[in-house]
Scaffold this motif. Structure first.
Motif, PDB file in Angstrom:
ATOM      1  N   VAL A  10      -4.947  20.394  26.532  1.00 32.97           N
ATOM      2  CA  VAL A  10      -5.902  20.932  25.575  1.00 32.97           C
ATOM      3  C   VAL A  10      -5.941  20.057  24.325  1.00 32.97           C
ATOM      4  CG1 VAL A  10      -5.602  23.316  26.346  1.00 32.97           C
ATOM      5  CG2 VAL A  10      -4.163  22.432  24.528  1.00 32.97           C
ATOM      6  N   ASN A  11      -7.047  20.177  23.646  1.00 35.44           N
ATOM      7  CA  ASN A  11      -7.206  19.521  22.358  1.00 35.44           C
ATOM      8  C   ASN A  11      -7.154  20.575  21.288  1.00 35.44           C
ATOM      9  OD1 ASN A  11      -7.396  16.773  22.432  1.00 35.44           O
ATOM     10  ND2 ASN A  11      -9.580  16.720  22.813  1.00 35.44           N
ATOM     11  N   CYS A  12      -6.291  20.410  20.330  1.00 34.92           N
ATOM     12  CA  CYS A  12      -6.229  21.350  19.232  1.00 34.92           C
ATOM     13  C   CYS A  12      -7.562  21.342  18.485  1.00 34.92           C
ATOM     14  CB  CYS A  12      -5.082  20.962  18.294  1.00 34.92           C
ATOM     15  SG  CYS A  12      -4.990  22.016  16.851  1.00 34.92           S
ATOM     16  N   SER A  13      -8.084  22.525  18.244  1.00 32.75           N
ATOM     17  CA  SER A  13      -9.384  22.601  17.581  1.00 32.75           C
ATOM     18  C   SER A  13      -9.274  22.291  16.097  1.00 32.75           C
ATOM     19  CB  SER A  13     -10.003  23.983  17.798  1.00 32.75           C
ATOM     20  OG  SER A  13      -9.069  24.982  17.474  1.00 32.75           O
ATOM     21  N   LYS A  14      -8.059  22.293  15.608  1.00 27.79           N
ATOM     22  CA  LYS A  14      -7.865  22.033  14.180  1.00 27.79           C
ATOM     23  C   LYS A  14      -7.614  20.557  13.901  1.00 27.79           C
ATOM     24  CE  LYS A  14      -6.153  25.727  11.198  1.00 27.79           C
ATOM     25  NZ  LYS A  14      -4.923  26.347  10.676  1.00 27.79           N
ATOM     26  N   CYS A  15      -6.591  20.013  14.569  1.00 30.18           N
ATOM     27  CA  CYS A  15      -6.181  18.645  14.220  1.00 30.18           C
ATOM     28  C   CYS A  15      -6.504  17.650  15.333  1.00 30.18           C
ATOM     29  CB  CYS A  15      -4.695  18.607  13.894  1.00 30.18           C
ATOM     30  SG  CYS A  15      -3.623  18.832  15.315  1.00 30.18           S
ATOM     31  N   LYS A  16      -7.095  18.135  16.439  1.00 29.32           N
ATOM     32  CA  LYS A  16      -7.530  17.289  17.552  1.00 29.32           C
ATOM     33  C   LYS A  16      -6.373  16.650  18.316  1.00 29.32           C
ATOM     34  CE  LYS A  16     -11.701  17.865  15.859  1.00 29.32           C
ATOM     35  NZ  LYS A  16     -12.329  19.128  16.220  1.00 29.32           N
ATOM     36  N   VAL A  29       1.446  29.813  22.423  1.00 25.87           N
ATOM     37  CA  VAL A  29       1.672  28.376  22.376  1.00 25.87           C
ATOM     38  C   VAL A  29       1.032  27.828  21.107  1.00 25.87           C
ATOM     39  CG1 VAL A  29       1.332  26.187  23.565  1.00 25.87           C
ATOM     40  CG2 VAL A  29       1.636  28.279  24.888  1.00 25.87           C
ATOM     41  N   ARG A  30       1.828  27.106  20.356  1.00 23.44           N
ATOM     42  CA  ARG A  30       1.324  26.561  19.106  1.00 23.44           C
ATOM     43  C   ARG A  30       1.242  25.047  19.157  1.00 23.44           C
ATOM     44  NH1 ARG A  30       1.064  29.752  14.645  1.00 23.44           N
ATOM     45  NH2 ARG A  30       1.775  31.894  14.908  1.00 23.44           N
ATOM     46  N   CYS A  31       0.323  24.524  18.406  1.00 22.05           N
ATOM     47  CA  CYS A  31       0.177  23.085  18.295  1.00 22.05           C
ATOM     48  C   CYS A  31       1.432  22.501  17.649  1.00 22.05           C
ATOM     49  CB  CYS A  31      -1.058  22.766  17.457  1.00 22.05           C
ATOM     50  SG  CYS A  31      -1.252  21.016  17.106  1.00 22.05           S
ATOM     51  N   LEU A  32       1.935  21.421  18.248  1.00 22.22           N
ATOM     52  CA  LEU A  32       3.151  20.813  17.720  1.00 22.22           C
ATOM     53  C   LEU A  32       2.885  20.102  16.399  1.00 22.22           C
ATOM     54  CD1 LEU A  32       4.561  19.270  21.009  1.00 22.22           C
ATOM     55  CD2 LEU A  32       5.390  21.306  19.834  1.00 22.22           C
ATOM     56  N   ALA A  33       1.663  19.732  16.200  1.00 24.09           N
ATOM     57  CA  ALA A  33       1.333  18.960  15.003  1.00 24.09           C
ATOM     58  C   ALA A  33       0.981  19.855  13.810  1.00 24.09           C
ATOM     59  CB  ALA A  33       0.187  18.007  15.302  1.00 24.09           C
ATOM     60  N   CYS A  34       0.149  20.865  14.022  1.00 26.78           N
ATOM     61  CA  CYS A  34      -0.339  21.639  12.872  1.00 26.78           C
ATOM     62  C   CYS A  34      -0.017  23.128  12.980  1.00 26.78           C
ATOM     63  CB  CYS A  34      -1.837  21.428  12.700  1.00 26.78           C
ATOM     64  SG  CYS A  34      -2.816  22.330  13.904  1.00 26.78           S
ATOM     65  N   ASN A  35       0.617  23.535  14.090  1.00 22.69           N
ATOM     66  CA  ASN A  35       1.056  24.917  14.250  1.00 22.69           C
ATOM     67  C   ASN A  35      -0.077  25.922  14.500  1.00 22.69           C
ATOM     68  OD1 ASN A  35       3.599  26.058  14.531  1.00 22.69           O
ATOM     69  ND2 ASN A  35       3.396  27.199  12.641  1.00 22.69           N
ATOM     70  N   ALA A  36      -1.252  25.445  14.788  1.00 23.28           N
ATOM     71  CA  ALA A  36      -2.348  26.339  15.144  1.00 23.28           C
ATOM     72  C   ALA A  36      -2.078  26.938  16.523  1.00 23.28           C
ATOM     73  CB  ALA A  36      -3.662  25.573  15.162  1.00 23.28           C
ATOM     74  N   VAL A  37      -2.556  28.153  16.751  1.00 18.14           N
ATOM     75  CA  VAL A  37      -2.348  28.801  18.041  1.00 18.14           C
ATOM     76  C   VAL A  37      -3.278  28.181  19.084  1.00 18.14           C
ATOM     77  CG1 VAL A  37      -2.469  30.958  19.304  1.00 18.14           C
ATOM     78  CG2 VAL A  37      -1.595  30.945  16.967  1.00 18.14           C
ATOM     79  N   LEU A  38      -2.694  27.664  20.147  1.00 17.78           N
ATOM     80  CA  LEU A  38      -3.487  27.027  21.195  1.00 17.78           C
ATOM     81  C   LEU A  38      -3.780  27.984  22.340  1.00 17.78           C
ATOM     82  CD1 LEU A  38      -1.770  23.535  21.511  1.00 17.78           C
ATOM     83  CD2 LEU A  38      -3.750  24.151  20.143  1.00 17.78           C
ATOM     84  N   ALA A  39      -2.829  28.865  22.631  1.00 18.72           N
ATOM     85  CA  ALA A  39      -3.013  29.804  23.732  1.00 18.72           C
ATOM     86  C   ALA A  39      -2.212  31.066  23.460  1.00 18.72           C
ATOM     87  CB  ALA A  39      -2.568  29.176  25.048  1.00 18.72           C
ATOM     88  N   ILE A  40      -2.756  32.195  23.890  1.00 24.04           N
ATOM     89  CA  ILE A  40      -2.031  33.451  23.772  1.00 24.04           C
ATOM     90  C   ILE A  40      -1.903  34.061  25.158  1.00 24.04           C
ATOM     91  CG2 ILE A  40      -2.679  33.940  21.378  1.00 24.04           C
ATOM     92  CD1 ILE A  40      -4.918  35.706  22.444  1.00 24.04           C
ATOM     93  N   ARG A  51      -9.713  23.636  22.961  1.00 33.79           N
ATOM     94  CA  ARG A  51     -10.607  22.996  23.906  1.00 33.79           C
ATOM     95  C   ARG A  51      -9.827  22.441  25.087  1.00 33.79           C
ATOM     96  NH1 ARG A  51     -13.785  18.536  24.902  1.00 33.79           N
ATOM     97  NH2 ARG A  51     -12.444  17.170  23.682  1.00 33.79           N
ATOM     98  N   VAL A  52     -10.235  22.836  26.292  1.00 36.68           N
ATOM     99  CA  VAL A  52      -9.564  22.342  27.492  1.00 36.68           C
ATOM    100  C   VAL A  52     -10.089  20.947  27.815  1.00 36.68           C
ATOM    101  CG1 VAL A  52      -9.177  22.687  29.952  1.00 36.68           C
ATOM    102  CG2 VAL A  52      -9.209  24.653  28.412  1.00 36.68           C
ATOM    103  N   GLU A  53      -9.187  20.017  27.914  1.00 38.30           N
ATOM    104  CA  GLU A  53      -9.554  18.640  28.182  1.00 38.30           C
ATOM    105  C   GLU A  53      -9.480  18.366  29.679  1.00 38.30           C
ATOM    106  OE1 GLU A  53      -7.070  15.120  26.773  1.00 38.30           O
ATOM    107  OE2 GLU A  53      -8.357  15.538  25.071  1.00 38.30           O
TER     108      GLU A  53
END
Ligand SMILES: [Zn+2]
Length: 56
Positions: A10-16, A29-40, A51-53
């Protein structure tokens, strides 16, 4: 039939940032870079919030 152990890139919608996550995450699941929630977790399946890549 559903495959077990499916991973999704996936691509983080916040920090890409690109991150590979387990398709049946049982925890948030949180983004390792910006801590945004990627999946619940949603009934055994992860609900993707980004975004699913690619499905691996
Ligand atoms: Zn991010």
């Amino acid at each position: 039939m559903e495959r077990k152990g499916k991973f999704i890139r996936v691509n983080c919608s916040k920090c890409k940032a690109s991150q590979t996550i387990f398709g049946k995450a049982s925890t948030k699941v949180r983004c390792l870079a910006c801590n945004a929630v990627l999946a619940i977790p949603a009934g055994g399946k992860a609900k993707i919030r980004s975004r699913v890549e690619e499905v691996l």
